[in-house]
Design a protein around this motif. Structure first.
Motif, mmCIF file in Angstrom:
data_model
loop_
_atom_site.group_PDB
_atom_site.id
_atom_site.type_symbol
_atom_site.label_atom_id
_atom_site.label_comp_id
_atom_site.label_asym_id
_atom_site.label_seq_id
_atom_site.Cartn_x
_atom_site.Cartn_y
_atom_site.Cartn_z
ATOM 1 N N ALA A 219 1.086 -1.317 -0.362
ATOM 2 C CA ALA A 219 -0.023 0.216 0.099
ATOM 3 C C ALA A 219 1.080 1.127 -0.140
ATOM 4 O O ALA A 219 2.018 1.329 0.434
ATOM 5 C CB ALA A 219 -1.038 -0.263 1.612
ATOM 6 N N PRO A 220 0.581 2.621 -0.832
ATOM 7 C CA PRO A 220 1.367 3.782 -0.268
ATOM 8 C C PRO A 220 1.532 3.658 0.605
ATOM 9 O O PRO A 220 1.233 4.311 1.519
ATOM 10 C CB PRO A 220 0.533 4.756 -1.716
ATOM 11 C CG PRO A 220 -0.943 3.889 -1.853
ATOM 12 C CD PRO A 220 -0.868 2.557 -1.762
ATOM 13 N N GLY A 221 2.554 4.387 1.451
ATOM 14 C CA GLY A 221 2.703 4.804 2.117
ATOM 15 C C GLY A 221 2.518 6.608 2.461
ATOM 16 O O GLY A 221 2.514 6.699 3.557
ATOM 17 N N ILE A 222 2.954 6.829 1.097
ATOM 18 C CA ILE A 222 1.909 8.592 1.219
ATOM 19 C C ILE A 222 1.190 9.057 0.362
ATOM 20 O O ILE A 222 0.317 7.930 -0.732
ATOM 21 C CB ILE A 222 3.238 9.294 0.934
ATOM 22 C CG1 ILE A 222 4.032 10.164 2.211
ATOM 23 C CG2 ILE A 222 2.519 11.111 1.382
ATOM 24 C CD1 ILE A 222 5.245 10.729 2.169
ATOM 25 N N TRP A 223 0.075 8.810 0.731
ATOM 26 C CA TRP A 223 -1.455 9.302 -0.397
ATOM 27 C C TRP A 223 -1.947 10.380 -0.424
ATOM 28 O O TRP A 223 -2.430 11.066 0.016
ATOM 29 C CB TRP A 223 -2.255 8.186 -0.149
ATOM 30 C CG TRP A 223 -3.031 7.616 -1.083
ATOM 31 C CD1 TRP A 223 -3.574 8.392 -2.049
ATOM 32 C CD2 TRP A 223 -3.298 6.549 -1.444
ATOM 33 N NE1 TRP A 223 -3.928 7.739 -3.522
ATOM 34 C CE2 TRP A 223 -4.321 6.509 -2.735
ATOM 35 C CE3 TRP A 223 -3.658 5.363 -0.399
ATOM 36 C CZ2 TRP A 223 -5.399 5.460 -3.076
ATOM 37 C CZ3 TRP A 223 -4.080 4.460 -0.826
ATOM 38 C CH2 TRP A 223 -5.358 4.356 -2.486
ATOM 39 N N ALA A 224 -2.414 11.551 -1.514
ATOM 40 C CA ALA A 224 -2.752 13.064 -2.299
ATOM 41 C C ALA A 224 -3.876 12.392 -2.243
ATOM 42 O O ALA A 224 -3.703 12.220 -3.774
ATOM 43 C CB ALA A 224 -1.453 13.176 -2.167
ATOM 44 N N VAL A 225 -5.085 12.052 -1.354
ATOM 45 C CA VAL A 225 -6.335 12.241 -1.980
ATOM 46 C C VAL A 225 -7.074 13.374 -2.587
ATOM 47 O O VAL A 225 -7.190 13.899 -1.644
ATOM 48 C CB VAL A 225 -6.581 11.441 -1.459
ATOM 49 C CG1 VAL A 225 -8.657 10.205 -1.695
ATOM 50 C CG2 VAL A 225 -6.071 9.791 -0.692
ATOM 51 N N GLY A 226 -7.706 13.653 -3.816
ATOM 52 C CA GLY A 226 -8.307 14.196 -4.169
ATOM 53 C C GLY A 226 -7.946 14.979 -5.471
ATOM 54 O O GLY A 226 -6.554 15.838 -4.934
ATOM 55 N N GLY A 227 -9.080 16.141 -5.787
ATOM 56 C CA GLY A 227 -8.907 17.182 -7.240
ATOM 57 C C GLY A 227 -8.143 15.845 -8.253
ATOM 58 O O GLY A 227 -7.927 16.143 -9.545
ATOM 59 N N GLY A 228 -8.179 14.516 -8.256
ATOM 60 C CA GLY A 228 -8.129 13.958 -9.401
ATOM 61 C C GLY A 228 -9.100 13.469 -9.970
ATOM 62 O O GLY A 228 -10.502 13.753 -9.663
ATOM 63 N N THR A 229 -9.167 11.969 -10.403
ATOM 64 C CA THR A 229 -10.517 11.794 -11.312
ATOM 65 C C THR A 229 -10.611 9.644 -11.141
ATOM 66 O O THR A 229 -11.401 9.517 -11.261
ATOM 67 C CB THR A 229 -10.151 11.112 -13.152
ATOM 68 O OG1 THR A 229 -8.462 10.337 -12.932
ATOM 69 C CG2 THR A 229 -10.133 12.993 -12.877
#
Length: 372
Positions: A219-229
């Motif tokens: 799994a990702p260690g850092i995840w920037a969620v939002g603003g995408g598709t």
């Protein structure tokens, strides 16, 4: 025969330094052991911490770092044939930041490329540029890393009582900063048999690099969620935050040492050099106490690591965690302060814990320390 050499660097961070005391006033304190483990004393933000308003943006920083790099190399913007930029926090989804930089520098025609590999991106860009320049396709290149993370942090604390902010939300605010760094490369013709500063390679300059993503099953260690598709925009707009920065501190603590150890081994193998020939090694997290302790605890305190004892350099404590900007920004700081000098062999390691990507390269340094 061509040698691809680093001939200049530039770094830029916005505004005045923001100390841990000021962060504590914004989001509340961290336990002493956690704060000491982060090893970050200050960082720089493009936003006003009190209002969240932007004073600069990503492309502003990238342009300033580029200008400083050009100045140190004695070049003009039009001298650059290839621009490569790495960022995870662009001004816009499109156009790419690299083309905003191209436009603002006044370069009408050139080759451009933008990478989204986080902290590994600039080192990947250096190897891509090296191959293009060594092939004769281009003669000069600039590789830029720029990151503007503070806008994502602002919603965590603006208008909130620090006592109500969860500990896991406080940590990224203490960790991350903004900045940009740029590196200028040039292909130089050298005579067969020419020795560059006696460092063991006939041509000096950049050697072959390594890169690999080893998180295909993690799994990702850092995840920037939002603003995408990933989800309908109307649902994202209804969320508590448009962009949410999630950091798995425990996962990063467990796996980053594994990633760095493999990066060093792979880089040495691809460059065809031994660890004892390395004079300095830039790892953006190399001096962090928790990682060195974790290496020993996991049995990863390898002979290669031990041979690098006392040779690890970074500027994490005074510049903050700056993602794509870390390697070029810290490199610029080390060069201008005189730690990196002609004749030294320097290994650059970039790591990214979003999906566990690493990249590494070795450079036989030839650029004279710039006059202050």
């Amino acid at each position: 025969m061509s040698a691809v050499r680093i001939v200049g660097t530039g770094g830029y961070q916005p505004g005045e330094p923001i100390t841990n005391d000021r962060i504590e006033r914004l989001v509340g304190p961290l336990p002493d052991d956690v704060l000491n483990g982060l090893s970050i004393e200050r960082r720089f933000w493009i936003i006003d911490p009190e209002t969240g308003e932007h004073r600069e943006n990503n492309s502003d920083m990238a342009c300033e770092a580029a200008r400083r790099a050009l100045d140190s190399a004695g070049m003009e913007p039009g001298d650059i044939d290839l621009f490569i930029l790495a960022t995870g926090t662009p001004d816009y989804t499109l156009p790419p930041v690299v083309n905003l930089v191209q436009e603002r520098l006044g370069v009408a025609r050139c080759a451009t490329m933008e990478l989204r590999s986080g902290g590994a991106g600039v080192v990947q860009g250096l190897d891509i540029a090296r191959m293009y320049l060594a092939s004769g396709r281009y003669r000069t290149a600039m590789v830029i890393g720029s990151e503007a993370i503070s806008p994502v942090l602002a919603p965590v604390f603006l208008g909130r009582d620090p006592e109500t902010i969860r500990m896991r939300d406080r940590m990224p605010v203490y960790m991350f900063g903004d900045g940009a760094g740029a590196i200028v490369l040039r292909a130089d013709e050298v005579e067969s048999g020419e020795q560059a500063y006696g460092v063991g390679e006939l041509t000096g300059g950049l050697l072959a690099g390594a890169t690999r993503a080893i998180g295909g099953d993690r799994a990702p260690g850092i995840w920037a969620v939002g603003g995408g598709t990933h989800a309908p925009i109307h649902r994202q707009l209804a969320a508590k935050r448009l962009v949410d920065l999630k950091v798995d501190v425990v996962g990063a603590g467990d796996f980053t040492p594994v990633m760095v150890t493999e990066a060093i081994s792979d880089t040495l193998a691809c460059a065809g050099v031994t660890s004892d020939s390395i004079d300095l090694c830039l790892v953006p997290e190399g001096n962090v106490g928790w990682m060195l302790d974790a290496l020993r605890a996991a049995g990863l305190d390898t002979p290669e690591w031990r041979s690098l004892a006392g040779k690890i350099i970074d500027s994490l404590s005074t510049m903050g965690a700056v993602g794509c900007a870390a390697v070029p920004l810290f490199l610029d700081d080390a060069w201008r302060s005189g730690r990196i000098k002609p004749g030294l062999r320097v290994m650059l390691i970039g790591v990214e814990s979003t999906k566990w990507i690493y990249a590494g390269t070795v450079v036989d340094w030839t650029a004279e320390v710039p006059v202050r």
